[in-house]
Design an enzyme around this catalytic site. Structure first.
Site, mmCIF file in Angstrom:
data_model
loop_
_atom_site.group_PDB
_atom_site.id
_atom_site.type_symbol
_atom_site.label_atom_id
_atom_site.label_comp_id
_atom_site.label_asym_id
_atom_site.label_seq_id
_atom_site.Cartn_x
_atom_site.Cartn_y
_atom_site.Cartn_z
ATOM 1 N N SER A 42 -6.755 9.325 -3.993
ATOM 2 C CA SER A 42 -6.331 8.008 -3.508
ATOM 3 C C SER A 42 -4.843 7.791 -3.745
ATOM 4 O O SER A 42 -4.151 7.200 -2.908
ATOM 5 C CB SER A 42 -7.158 6.893 -4.153
ATOM 6 O OG SER A 42 -7.015 6.887 -5.551
ATOM 7 N N ASP A 43 -4.323 8.263 -4.861
ATOM 8 C CA ASP A 43 -2.878 8.181 -5.100
ATOM 9 C C ASP A 43 -2.112 9.000 -4.069
ATOM 10 O O ASP A 43 -1.069 8.566 -3.557
ATOM 11 C CB ASP A 43 -2.542 8.694 -6.500
ATOM 12 C CG ASP A 43 -3.001 7.763 -7.598
ATOM 13 O OD1 ASP A 43 -2.321 6.754 -7.839
ATOM 14 O OD2 ASP A 43 -4.042 8.043 -8.211
#
Length: 393
Positions: A172-173
């Protein structure tokens, strides 16, 4: 550097990020040639303490901070804030990923930054976004995966006693960082031809970034009430595409999900009758009969070592690969020939393998794109504060 220049040479980025998402966005821009000035607290980005170390230097950070000018500042001090404003005044873009409202609280909000540079593009990366009821909640990458929907899909079908696994990286980062970099370039393009244009403020969050990967699941739910469930190594929308166990205990990923490839695949494994079966002539039909197809492929792969099964399917022009671990990647001749894996000299940790930037530009080799590895905390203080800003060392 020989040949052509990198496309972002001359583009100036100020990075106030920490940990992963913001710095990853800035690294992508730095790899494309942008001047990125990374501002860290005096004791360094907390990410410098993650993972394996060589003489106290994080191996991962060698990549994470590459091609960046690293300076150290206390953002809570008057002198630190003044230096940030001066850096922002000469920048094209600023990337930050603090919790929403933090920059405002320390006197460096968008209004302040735009007062010194009205054309500054400001990318703000956070867990849940700059508004909404969850705005002030803390979040790391795992929360983005959980709420964005992808962790539900990584569960093993029918197994409830084990937690759905992560994919093994901070996906997700990374996705949020890619979106932030894309948005920065989009906003920079929009202001390029208009001397009166004001720099835009970009809002990227981890949850929405993961949610954007959910393909057709949202309209399926809205129209039909369908909630896609975990599929293991398969996909409900294409067949056959799965991972099959081989005789040596290794796994083989096979993608036979076009009509022509499916027929070649079935002929190669000795099941030509399935390739000619009218029920399976289209992808929709194959999805409806995927259990029969997967059973046939799995029965074939279990008779061969993974490398041999891969060789046979590769010769038949069927998309196929063994499941690579990092050793396989590092030693694969294709990775090496394209310099996707390359050796670089890091002054802090020695000779080390780096992944090449994920994009290529004609006239510039991948090693040329890595101008330097991540430097020590504050390594460029003199250059930035004295040479670029005209102050004292």
């Amino acid at each position: 550097m020989t040949g052509k220049r990198l496309p972002l040479e001359g583009f100036k980025v100020l990075e106030l990020g920490h940990y992963i998402a913001g710095p990853f966005a800035a690294r992508l821009l730095a790899d494309m040639g942008a001047e990125v000035i990374k501002v860290e607290p005096p004791d360094g980005d907390p990410h410098r303490g993650w993972g394996s170390q060589v003489d106290g230097n994080a191996v991962w950070f060698s990549i994470h901070g590459r091609n960046k000018l690293c300076v150290s500042l206390d953002l809570k001090s008057a002198d630190g804030r003044e230096k940030v404003k001066r850096l922002a005044a000469r920048a094209d873009a600023l990337i930050e990923n603090f919790r929403p409202g933090y920059l405002e609280r320390i006197g460096l909000g968008p209004e302040v930054l735009h007062a010194v540079n009205p054309r500054l593009v400001i990318a703000r990366v956070s867990g849940f976004g700059q508004d909404g009821p969850y705005r002030d909640k803390p979040a790391f990458g795992s929360i983005g995966e959980a709420m964005g929907g992808i962790r539900h899909l990584t569960a093993t079908p029918g197994v409830t006693e084990h937690p759905p696994p992560r994919c093994g990286v901070s996906i997700s980062d990374d996705v949020a960082g890619m979106y932030a970099a894309m948005a920065v370039l989009g906003c920079a393009w929009a202001t390029k031809g208009d001397p009166q244009a004001k720099g835009r403020i970009i809002d990227v969050d981890l949850v929405s970034s993961v949610f954007s990967l959910m393909e057709g699941m949202l309209p399926e739910y809205g129209l039909f009430g369908w909630v896609r469930q975990p599929q293991g190594a398969a996909l409900p929308t294409a067949a056959p595409t799965n991972t099959y166990l081989c005789a040596d205990g290794k796994w083989l990923c096979v993608g036979g999900n076009s009509d022509a490839i499916y027929k070649r695949l079935m002929k190669t494994i000795g099941r030509e009758e399935l390739g000619e079966d009218p029920r399976m002539a289209t992808n929709i039909g194959r999805c409806a009969n995927v259990a029969e197809i997967d059973a046939a492929i799995g029965a074939w792969t279990r008779t061969l070592p993974a490398a041999e099964a891969e060789r046979i399917l590769d010769a038949a022009d069927v998309p196929v690969s063994r499941l690579y671990d990092i050793r396989d990647c590092a030693e694969d001749p294709h990775f090496r020939a394209r310099q996707t894996v390359m050796e670089v000299q890091d002054p802090l940790i020695g000779r080390v393998l780096h992944p090449a930037p994920p994009f290529r530009f004609d006239g510039v080799s991948p090693p040329e794109m890595v101008r330097w590895t991540a430097p020590a905390v504050g390594a460029h203080n003199d250059h930035v504060f004295r040479d670029l800003l005209g102050g004292t060392a």
